[in-house]
Structures are given as C-alpha cells and as structure tokens.
Scaffold this motif. Structure first.
Motif, PDB file in Angstrom:
ATOM      1  N   UNK A  31      37.438   8.384  78.432  1.00  0.00           N
ATOM      2  CA  UNK A  31      36.965   9.758  78.380  1.00  0.00           C
ATOM      3  C   UNK A  31      38.147  10.696  78.580  1.00  0.00           C
ATOM      4  N   UNK A  32      37.999  11.916  78.085  1.00  0.00           N
ATOM      5  CA  UNK A  32      39.049  12.914  78.219  1.00  0.00           C
ATOM      6  C   UNK A  32      38.399  14.262  78.490  1.00  0.00           C
ATOM      7  N   UNK A  33      38.896  14.965  79.512  1.00  0.00           N
ATOM      8  CA  UNK A  33      38.375  16.294  79.833  1.00  0.00           C
ATOM      9  C   UNK A  33      39.548  17.261  79.968  1.00  0.00           C
ATOM     10  N   UNK A  34      39.354  18.532  79.657  1.00  0.00           N
ATOM     11  CA  UNK A  34      40.439  19.508  79.806  1.00  0.00           C
ATOM     12  C   UNK A  34      40.766  19.738  81.272  1.00  0.00           C
ATOM     13  N   UNK A  35      42.011  20.068  81.547  1.00  0.00           N
ATOM     14  CA  UNK A  35      42.440  20.351  82.914  1.00  0.00           C
ATOM     15  C   UNK A  35      42.211  21.822  83.229  1.00  0.00           C
ATOM     16  N   UNK A  36      41.449  22.066  84.277  1.00  0.00           N
ATOM     17  CA  UNK A  36      41.247  23.426  84.770  1.00  0.00           C
ATOM     18  C   UNK A  36      42.412  23.770  85.686  1.00  0.00           C
ATOM     19  N   UNK A  37      43.190  24.789  85.319  1.00  0.00           N
ATOM     20  CA  UNK A  37      44.274  25.227  86.179  1.00  0.00           C
ATOM     21  C   UNK A  37      43.755  25.862  87.460  1.00  0.00           C
ATOM     22  N   UNK A  45      24.823   5.040  73.103  1.00  0.00           N
ATOM     23  CA  UNK A  45      25.330   3.671  73.114  1.00  0.00           C
ATOM     24  C   UNK A  45      26.507   3.479  72.157  1.00  0.00           C
ATOM     25  N   UNK A  46      27.440   2.649  72.600  1.00  0.00           N
ATOM     26  CA  UNK A  46      28.562   2.216  71.780  1.00  0.00           C
ATOM     27  C   UNK A  46      28.731   0.723  71.979  1.00  0.00           C
ATOM     28  N   UNK A  51      34.259  11.566  74.960  1.00  0.00           N
ATOM     29  CA  UNK A  51      34.828  10.296  74.505  1.00  0.00           C
ATOM     30  C   UNK A  51      34.829  10.255  72.982  1.00  0.00           C
ATOM     31  N   UNK A  52      35.842   9.622  72.424  1.00  0.00           N
ATOM     32  CA  UNK A  52      35.929   9.481  70.975  1.00  0.00           C
ATOM     33  C   UNK A  52      35.471   8.113  70.498  1.00  0.00           C
TER      34      UNK A  52
END
Length: 448
Positions: free
Chosen positions: A28-34, A20-21, A2-3
């Motif tokens: 959130x962002x995760x790479x895509x596993x092909x 904490x934020x 997360x940014x």
C-alpha cells in the motif's frame, strides 16, 4: 491505496467493502502529510494577549507529578507552550516551560533506592516497560502504552531540539520507551516488534490483553498519532533517520486509518443506516459510538482529536467532512452552539479547520473560555489564528521534506517549512514551489 490487480470480487466487512486480489503479498502507498514542530509566527495575532496567556500557564507549573497518563498530558501541554512562546519571541517564558519539562522528565528517568514513583521499571515476564504510577491498566493489563509514552517522547524531543547535549545522558531512557511501543528490531531481546501497531489493520490497538468478545480496541486514535509525531521528532533531533522514518510510516498509515475507519471521510465504509458521522472506538469485530469514560458527545468525538498540537493539522485534510462532523455535534450536544462548557473548546478548534472565522470570533468573545484539561488558551489562539490568516490544510501538495505545512486561503497558498539543521536547505513541493529554508521556520506564499 494499492496498485495490486483486483479480481472484481468483494465482500462486506466491519471496516467496509473488502476487495479481493490473488497473491501472497500486497503493498500500500499513502501520501505523506507534512507537519511542523510548532505553528508559524503568523498565527500570533495579538502578542500581548498571547503573552498574557503564556504567563498564566507559567504561574501554574509546580503541580505534583501524577501518573504516566496525566503527567504525560501535562508534559504535552508544556511542549506546545514552548513552541508558542518561541514564535511569540518570549524567550524567558519558553525557558520556564523547558526547564520544567527537563525537571519532570529527569525525575521520571532517575530511580533512587526505595523510590516507588515517579519511575519506570522493566517487567521481564511480559517484556515491557512500566511507569509508576501507572493508570488505566498500563501496568497489570499493559494498556495504552503508546498513548502515555508518546507524550514523554515528544517532550524529550523538544528538550533535545533546544539542548542537543541533554540526549547524551537521557537518550537511552527515551529509546527504551520507544522500543516498548514501537521497536524497529524484530530480534529485540527486550521488546516485541511494533508492540502497539498492527501493520495489517493499518492502525494501533490499545488493550494489552485483547480478551474481549469483539477482539482488541482503540479509542483515542489521536493520542496514537501524537506518539508517532513524537517518534518523528525524536528521530529528527537525534539524527536517527530510521526512527524518524518509522514515525513517518506510523503517523501516515494511522492517519489513513483514522480517515477511513474512525471518520469515514468518504462516506463509503459505515453501514448506510448508521446514524453517526464518526466512531469513538474501533474494535476488531465492530465499531462503536462510545468511549470507556463518557457518553457525552463532546467526549466521543473529542477523544479522537486530543491533544491538539501542530501535528493535528491532518484532521483538516477533508474540510467538508469537518463541517459535517461539527454540525452533527452541535445538533446533538446539550447546549448546542454554546461552546463554553464541556469540551466545547475542542469542538471550536476542530471546526476551525473549515471555518476559522467562527473560531476567531468565539475566542474574541470568550477569551477565557472553558478548556479541556490538556488544552491552553495560548495554543488555542495560535491554532485558530494560524488557520484564519493562512488558510486550511492543502492536502493536494506534498513534499519530500516531512517538516512542512501547506495552507490555502481564497486560492492563495502559503508554504511553511522547518529546517532542524544548521544550514539552509532547498525544499521542493509537489506543485513545483521551492523554498530555501533557513534554520528554523521559513514561511513563503505563492503570491497568487
């Protein structure tokens, strides 16, 4: 992942350090596993041997229909065999596997007057689809639906991949199964939204009631992954991009949770004095090195690997961790590196993600080794030889096309892409490599 801006404050939790934020939302962002529907033909190292394996499986097709879990496992075995037969050029054997898939699925999906099993029925009280015969509390407790039904969804996707007209009649039944475990409609009148998946936790739960002191739990993260693999495939073969993309989201989010919570690949989440390298079960309030059914170390680890399919490639994203995991198992298992017992076949297949030569040598010396019930020698051979010839999973390279694998061996990359559509498609990878994929499988190497 997360940014979001962090405060610098944190606290310990059962899942590791919680940072904490300030705010009322975060992303959130995760790479895509092909992933691929089948492994490449390059993994068929000995066609005669593989054909012999396939024929042995074809001779064992007429087994009685079991409950939703065990018949699901048999369906999953047939799907994987279909892919091996296809790339091996064994069309008649593949037809046998597909015909049996079709027969069993249609038997499950068609209920006759007075019939009690096999069939599915809707429970209005709990808003769920129940398979009969049920198993492991899938009826009275609504347990494990994504584990069981994922096998059916993937099986239906394979039949439809080869015969799109089949879905015209039977597609509505498949989509009921999908809606039961992962309805995308928040206003669905029959099923809850994403029943099995906890978006905040980032993974699924398996208990239908969660009446435990430590909250809900999930044992077989890999069977959850298998369900989302099936959802991706079904969405693709039916042209339903919303379902396919839902499957991509669920598969890659749960995959990240497996890496963090079940495996702790970075070594940052388990307590420092925790002696194990993986968990068998995740609970709301704890992690446990155990299963519901066995204290054997092969089972505690292996229940989070099976079923091995082409989509199991995600487990090789961190080869150093694979080695650490494998070495601990060998250290603790009763017969050590004698893999021809228990779920030793799965231990070998898992370790092949970082040491393919060891796996190839083992299978060469034990061509009829003992197998876990959902595994086959045909796929074991295809799996270990694919990794040996092409290399391990290169997680650093991604693509906007979900149906890809990138392998790397001695610095040389091999790109595999599957095109479901009837025309060639240009597929771009994050490292700049481009493939024009013809319908079906295309494999190219970097030449470096």
């Amino acid at each position: 992942y997360s940014r979001v801006a962090l405060t610098g404050e944190s606290y310990r939790s059962v899942r590791g350090e919680m940072k904490l934020a300030i705010g009322d939302t975060f992303e959130t962002s995760v790479p895509i596993q092909g992933i691929l529907p089948m492994l490449p033909a390059e993994g068929i190292s000995d066609k005669k041997q593989v054909t012999t394996y396939l024929k042995k499986e074809a001779a064992k097709l007429k087994v009685p229909i079991a409950d939703t879990y065990w018949d699901g496992k048999f369906l999953g075995k047939l799907v994987t065999l279909s892919g091996v037969a296809e790339v091996a050029g064994e069309e008649e054997l593949q037809k046998l596997f597909i015909d049996e898939l079709r027969r069993r699925l249609e038997d499950w999906f068609l209920a006759s007057d007075g019939e009690k099993a096999p069939l599915f029925y809707y429970d209005k009280v709990w808003g769920t689809l129940i398979g009969s015969k049920p198993s492991y509390g899938s009826d009275g407790q609504i347990n494990d639906h994504h584990f069981h039904y994922g096998y059916f969804i993937r099986a239906a996707a394979e039949v439809t991949r080869l015969d799109p007209t089949w879905a015209e009649k039977w597609g509505p039944m498949i989509e009921l199964l999908i809606r039961d475990i992962a309805s995308t409609d928040r206003e669905d009148p029959l099923f809850p939204h994403l029943r099995c998946f906890d978006v905040y936790a980032g993974h699924s739960w398996a208990s239908g009631h969660a009446k435990f002191g430590d909250g809900n739990n999930q044992e077989s993260s890999s069977e959850a992954m298998n369900a989302w693999y099936g959802l991706m495939l079904w969405g693709e073969v039916t042209g339903n991009t919303k379902l396919r993309d839902t499957g991509i989201f669920l598969y890659n989010t749960e995959r990240t949770a497996v890496e963090e919570y079940w495996f702790d690949v970075s070594g940052t989440n388990f307590p420092k004095d925790f002696p194990e390298v993986a968990l068998g079960m995740i609970w709301g309030g704890k992690g446990a090195f155990s299963t519901w059914f066995s204290a054997d170390i092969d089972c505690i680890h292996g229940i989070n690997w099976l079923p091995f399919t082409p989509a199991s490639i995600y487990m090789g994203r961190y080869p150093d961790y694979v080695k650490k995991n494998h070495d601990r198992i060998v250290e603790k298992r009763k017969k050590g590196s004698d893999y021809n017992n228990g779920w030793g076949d799965l231990v070998v297949m898992f370790n092949s993600l970082q040491d393919s030569k060891m796996a190839v040598d083992y299978l060469a010396s034990h061509p009829n080794c003992s197998l876990e019930g959902g595994n086959t020698h045909a796929f074991m051979s295809h799996w270990v030889h694919t990794l040996d010839r092409l290399g391990g999973n290169d997680r650093s390279v991604t693509s906007t096309h979900p149906w890809v694998n990138v392998y790397v061996k001695n610095g040389k990359k091999t790109y595999a892409a599957y095109q479901f559509g009837p025309t060639p498609k240009e597929i771009k990878f994050s490292d700049g490599f481009v493939i024009v994929a013809k319908p079906g499988m295309t494999v190219k190497n970097s030449g470096k």
